[in-house]
Scaffold this motif. Sequence first.
Motif, PDB file in Angstrom:
ATOM      1  N   TYR A  35       3.235  -5.539  -9.202  1.00  0.00           N
ATOM      2  CA  TYR A  35       3.568  -4.332  -9.967  1.00  0.00           C
ATOM      3  C   TYR A  35       4.400  -4.608 -11.222  1.00  0.00           C
ATOM      4  O   TYR A  35       4.570  -3.703 -12.045  1.00  0.00           O
ATOM      5  CB  TYR A  35       4.335  -3.349  -9.068  1.00  0.00           C
ATOM      6  CG  TYR A  35       3.521  -2.798  -7.920  1.00  0.00           C
ATOM      7  CD1 TYR A  35       2.401  -2.011  -8.151  1.00  0.00           C
ATOM      8  CD2 TYR A  35       3.879  -3.065  -6.599  1.00  0.00           C
ATOM      9  CE1 TYR A  35       1.655  -1.499  -7.104  1.00  0.00           C
ATOM     10  CE2 TYR A  35       3.133  -2.560  -5.540  1.00  0.00           C
ATOM     11  CZ  TYR A  35       2.020  -1.783  -5.798  1.00  0.00           C
ATOM     12  OH  TYR A  35       1.292  -1.281  -4.761  1.00  0.00           O
ATOM     13  N   HIS A  36       4.973  -5.813 -11.334  1.00  0.00           N
ATOM     14  CA  HIS A  36       5.845  -6.163 -12.467  1.00  0.00           C
ATOM     15  C   HIS A  36       7.078  -5.258 -12.535  1.00  0.00           C
ATOM     16  O   HIS A  36       7.555  -4.918 -13.623  1.00  0.00           O
ATOM     17  CB  HIS A  36       5.061  -6.097 -13.795  1.00  0.00           C
ATOM     18  CG  HIS A  36       3.759  -6.841 -13.749  1.00  0.00           C
ATOM     19  ND1 HIS A  36       3.690  -8.215 -13.643  1.00  0.00           N
ATOM     20  CD2 HIS A  36       2.480  -6.386 -13.748  1.00  0.00           C
ATOM     21  CE1 HIS A  36       2.416  -8.590 -13.594  1.00  0.00           C
ATOM     22  NE2 HIS A  36       1.655  -7.501 -13.654  1.00  0.00           N
ATOM     23  N   HIS A  55       0.834  -1.204   0.000  1.00  0.00           N
ATOM     24  CA  HIS A  55       0.000   0.000   0.000  1.00  0.00           C
ATOM     25  C   HIS A  55       0.870   1.257   0.000  1.00  0.00           C
ATOM     26  O   HIS A  55       0.572   2.229  -0.713  1.00  0.00           O
ATOM     27  CB  HIS A  55      -0.910  -0.011   1.232  1.00  0.00           C
ATOM     28  CG  HIS A  55      -1.716   1.237   1.408  1.00  0.00           C
ATOM     29  ND1 HIS A  55      -2.723   1.592   0.545  1.00  0.00           N
ATOM     30  CD2 HIS A  55      -1.648   2.226   2.346  1.00  0.00           C
ATOM     31  CE1 HIS A  55      -3.261   2.738   0.944  1.00  0.00           C
ATOM     32  NE2 HIS A  55      -2.617   3.143   2.022  1.00  0.00           N
ATOM     33  N   TRP A  56       1.968   1.233   0.760  1.00  0.00           N
ATOM     34  CA  TRP A  56       2.880   2.381   0.835  1.00  0.00           C
ATOM     35  C   TRP A  56       3.464   2.687  -0.549  1.00  0.00           C
ATOM     36  O   TRP A  56       3.689   3.840  -0.904  1.00  0.00           O
ATOM     37  CB  TRP A  56       3.998   2.076   1.832  1.00  0.00           C
ATOM     38  CG  TRP A  56       4.941   3.199   2.102  1.00  0.00           C
ATOM     39  CD1 TRP A  56       4.764   4.218   2.997  1.00  0.00           C
ATOM     40  CD2 TRP A  56       6.228   3.410   1.494  1.00  0.00           C
ATOM     41  NE1 TRP A  56       5.851   5.061   2.983  1.00  0.00           N
ATOM     42  CE2 TRP A  56       6.774   4.588   2.072  1.00  0.00           C
ATOM     43  CE3 TRP A  56       6.964   2.723   0.535  1.00  0.00           C
ATOM     44  CZ2 TRP A  56       8.019   5.087   1.721  1.00  0.00           C
ATOM     45  CZ3 TRP A  56       8.220   3.226   0.182  1.00  0.00           C
ATOM     46  CH2 TRP A  56       8.732   4.389   0.769  1.00  0.00           C
ATOM     47  N   MET A  57       3.673   1.656  -1.363  1.00  0.00           N
ATOM     48  CA  MET A  57       4.239   1.827  -2.705  1.00  0.00           C
ATOM     49  C   MET A  57       3.193   2.194  -3.753  1.00  0.00           C
ATOM     50  O   MET A  57       3.541   2.573  -4.880  1.00  0.00           O
ATOM     51  CB  MET A  57       4.909   0.508  -3.141  1.00  0.00           C
ATOM     52  CG  MET A  57       6.036   0.054  -2.243  1.00  0.00           C
ATOM     53  SD  MET A  57       6.359  -1.729  -2.379  1.00  0.00           S
ATOM     54  CE  MET A  57       7.037  -1.837  -4.008  1.00  0.00           C
ATOM     55  N   SER A  58       1.925   2.116  -3.396  1.00  0.00           N
ATOM     56  CA  SER A  58       0.857   2.152  -4.405  1.00  0.00           C
ATOM     57  C   SER A  58       0.630   3.516  -5.047  1.00  0.00           C
ATOM     58  O   SER A  58      -0.035   3.606  -6.086  1.00  0.00           O
ATOM     59  CB  SER A  58      -0.460   1.659  -3.787  1.00  0.00           C
ATOM     60  OG  SER A  58      -0.903   2.568  -2.774  1.00  0.00           O
ATOM     61  N   ILE A  86       3.094   5.419  -6.175  1.00  0.00           N
ATOM     62  CA  ILE A  86       4.202   5.723  -7.101  1.00  0.00           C
ATOM     63  C   ILE A  86       3.661   5.686  -8.534  1.00  0.00           C
ATOM     64  O   ILE A  86       3.138   4.667  -8.987  1.00  0.00           O
ATOM     65  CB  ILE A  86       5.362   4.725  -6.908  1.00  0.00           C
ATOM     66  CG1 ILE A  86       5.964   4.896  -5.496  1.00  0.00           C
ATOM     67  CG2 ILE A  86       6.444   4.937  -7.973  1.00  0.00           C
ATOM     68  CD1 ILE A  86       7.026   3.870  -5.144  1.00  0.00           C
ATOM     69  N   LYS A  87       3.772   6.835  -9.219  1.00  0.00           N
ATOM     70  CA  LYS A  87       3.122   7.001 -10.522  1.00  0.00           C
ATOM     71  C   LYS A  87       3.944   6.436 -11.679  1.00  0.00           C
ATOM     72  O   LYS A  87       3.401   6.131 -12.735  1.00  0.00           O
ATOM     73  CB  LYS A  87       2.832   8.485 -10.764  1.00  0.00           C
ATOM     74  CG  LYS A  87       1.812   9.068  -9.783  1.00  0.00           C
ATOM     75  CD  LYS A  87       1.596  10.548 -10.039  1.00  0.00           C
ATOM     76  CE  LYS A  87       0.453  11.093  -9.181  1.00  0.00           C
ATOM     77  NZ  LYS A  87       0.674  10.953  -7.747  1.00  0.00           N
ATOM     78  N   ASN A  88       5.242   6.341 -11.510  1.00  0.00           N
ATOM     79  CA  ASN A  88       6.094   5.829 -12.585  1.00  0.00           C
ATOM     80  C   ASN A  88       6.446   4.361 -12.332  1.00  0.00           C
ATOM     81  O   ASN A  88       6.065   3.788 -11.299  1.00  0.00           O
ATOM     82  CB  ASN A  88       7.376   6.659 -12.687  1.00  0.00           C
ATOM     83  CG  ASN A  88       8.250   6.503 -11.448  1.00  0.00           C
ATOM     84  OD1 ASN A  88       7.767   6.590 -10.315  1.00  0.00           O
ATOM     85  ND2 ASN A  88       9.531   6.274 -11.640  1.00  0.00           N
ATOM     86  N   ILE A  89       7.163   3.772 -13.248  1.00  0.00           N
ATOM     87  CA  ILE A  89       7.724   2.429 -13.036  1.00  0.00           C
ATOM     88  C   ILE A  89       9.191   2.608 -12.647  1.00  0.00           C
ATOM     89  O   ILE A  89       9.992   3.105 -13.449  1.00  0.00           O
ATOM     90  CB  ILE A  89       7.629   1.571 -14.313  1.00  0.00           C
ATOM     91  CG1 ILE A  89       6.156   1.361 -14.684  1.00  0.00           C
ATOM     92  CG2 ILE A  89       8.329   0.225 -14.114  1.00  0.00           C
ATOM     93  CD1 ILE A  89       5.957   0.657 -16.012  1.00  0.00           C
ATOM     94  N   PRO A  90       9.571   2.286 -11.398  1.00  0.00           N
ATOM     95  CA  PRO A  90      10.974   2.454 -10.992  1.00  0.00           C
ATOM     96  C   PRO A  90      11.913   1.655 -11.895  1.00  0.00           C
ATOM     97  O   PRO A  90      11.574   0.556 -12.349  1.00  0.00           O
ATOM     98  CB  PRO A  90      11.001   1.917  -9.557  1.00  0.00           C
ATOM     99  CG  PRO A  90       9.583   2.012  -9.079  1.00  0.00           C
ATOM    100  CD  PRO A  90       8.742   1.767 -10.296  1.00  0.00           C
ATOM    101  N   GLU A  91      13.099   2.228 -12.140  1.00  0.00           N
ATOM    102  CA  GLU A  91      14.099   1.502 -12.916  1.00  0.00           C
ATOM    103  C   GLU A  91      14.575   0.264 -12.154  1.00  0.00           C
ATOM    104  O   GLU A  91      14.866  -0.771 -12.745  1.00  0.00           O
ATOM    105  CB  GLU A  91      15.278   2.426 -13.249  1.00  0.00           C
ATOM    106  CG  GLU A  91      14.892   3.561 -14.197  1.00  0.00           C
ATOM    107  CD  GLU A  91      16.052   4.462 -14.532  1.00  0.00           C
ATOM    108  OE1 GLU A  91      17.193   3.963 -14.650  1.00  0.00           O
ATOM    109  OE2 GLU A  91      15.829   5.687 -14.676  1.00  0.00           O
TER     110      GLU A  91
END
Length: 457
Positions: free
Chosen positions: A440-441, A407-410, A412-417
């Motif tokens: 999240y893949h 939930h804390w990560m949810s 994040i609007k981009n896809i982290p490298e």
Amino acid sequence: MDKHVKVSFLGASNVVTGSKFLIETSEKNIMIDCGMFQGLKELRELNWEDLPVDVSGIDVVLLTHGHLDHVGYLPRLVKQGFNGKIIGTEPTLAIAEIILNDSAKIHEEEAKKANDEKYTKHNPALPFYTVAEAEKTIRMFEVEMPGKWITLSEHISYRFQYNGHILGATFIELDINSKRFVFSGDIGRTDDYLLEDPKRPEWADFLFIESTYGNKLHPEEDVDQILADIIVETLHKNGNLVIPSFAVERLQTLMFILWKLYQKNKIPNIPIFVDSPMGNNVLEVFRRFPKWHKLSESDYNAMCNHVTIIESYKDTWKTIDDKRSKIIIAGSGMVTGGRVLTYLDHLIEDASTTVLLVGYQAEGTRGRQLFDGAYEIKFSGKYHPVKATIKHLDSLSAHADQNELLHWMSDIKNIPEKVYLIHGEPAALDAFRVKIKDTYHWNVCIPKISDVEDINI
């Protein structure tokens, strides 16, 4: 700016404790946290080794929060040549000051006792650091506000963001040449007794996230009822309830819950003794920073007045000699040292005693041994048979569980490298890696201690 960034994983990598991450750039060298290893002997021995980096070249240390495994190595860093700034929020630095001073005193006392009683292999046993070394470190502290971007150099800035967990705790957003590195620190719970819900990051090019409970969900326990039942059972046995507790947050949460239970007539007026010099000092930090927690001034005063706060070691012995059934809350939370060992020395071999473990118990600690059902534990140079009843409450943990981490990560609007899983034991890390990939893949990796990552930004 040279677009090359080097990240060294100096702790909390494939293990929970010893948080230390060094980010080296052409403009500034930044360390995130500087904590001690706890638990397994081979980890604790790493504390005595100098870091395998140029410590004098580190410009600044940014602290996520004040726990020992995030700040406890600072005096050793200074001893190795660090001469920059140590920056955190005001409550974080207040707690770090308490923890460093308290730890230094314990290190000095334990070294003296080991030498006097000759139960050390070292000749002589030396303190990990001294009070003077702790005080020198504390003079390098510098306060910054949360929620505000601070410029470190032309292409580097950072921001502290409220993170629950303990008073003053934050996650750190570090922008390097328009790429965002996010260090989660320890992420707090939602609906905490004393703290607001953690804020959540909205962008992360490189995410470093804690995974302490990456493979677990906290049980939906009725904490009030479980505690009330244990207390009634303790009274029936005419025994003592010993609660080893972390001095920061856990102790104050227990005080609050026990006061509320009494207020609601769920428990009788059983004597409650709080024996943690560090915890007493942290209570004062709660009083100083009311905007960082949910307690009103009247609730704070009432919960403090409901317990007996032990002021001296002489009073510790009076409490041990007190024949009444009672609750004793004492440090440390993983039974690694502190006043709780004095009580267990007298009470752990008594079948009428109950020891209640509240929260995470790291591998290699006495708390983990008790949790795992050890028939004896060793401290102060001798073995103690465990005849006390051992119980455990996991839902009071100050760490987010797997669902809360996701939930804390949810937001994040981009896809982290890349996502780096830190602060976890191997089973938790691997389970969380799989869960993040399935949810999240994202590209996830699990660094080990001494790993170095070269990142081109």
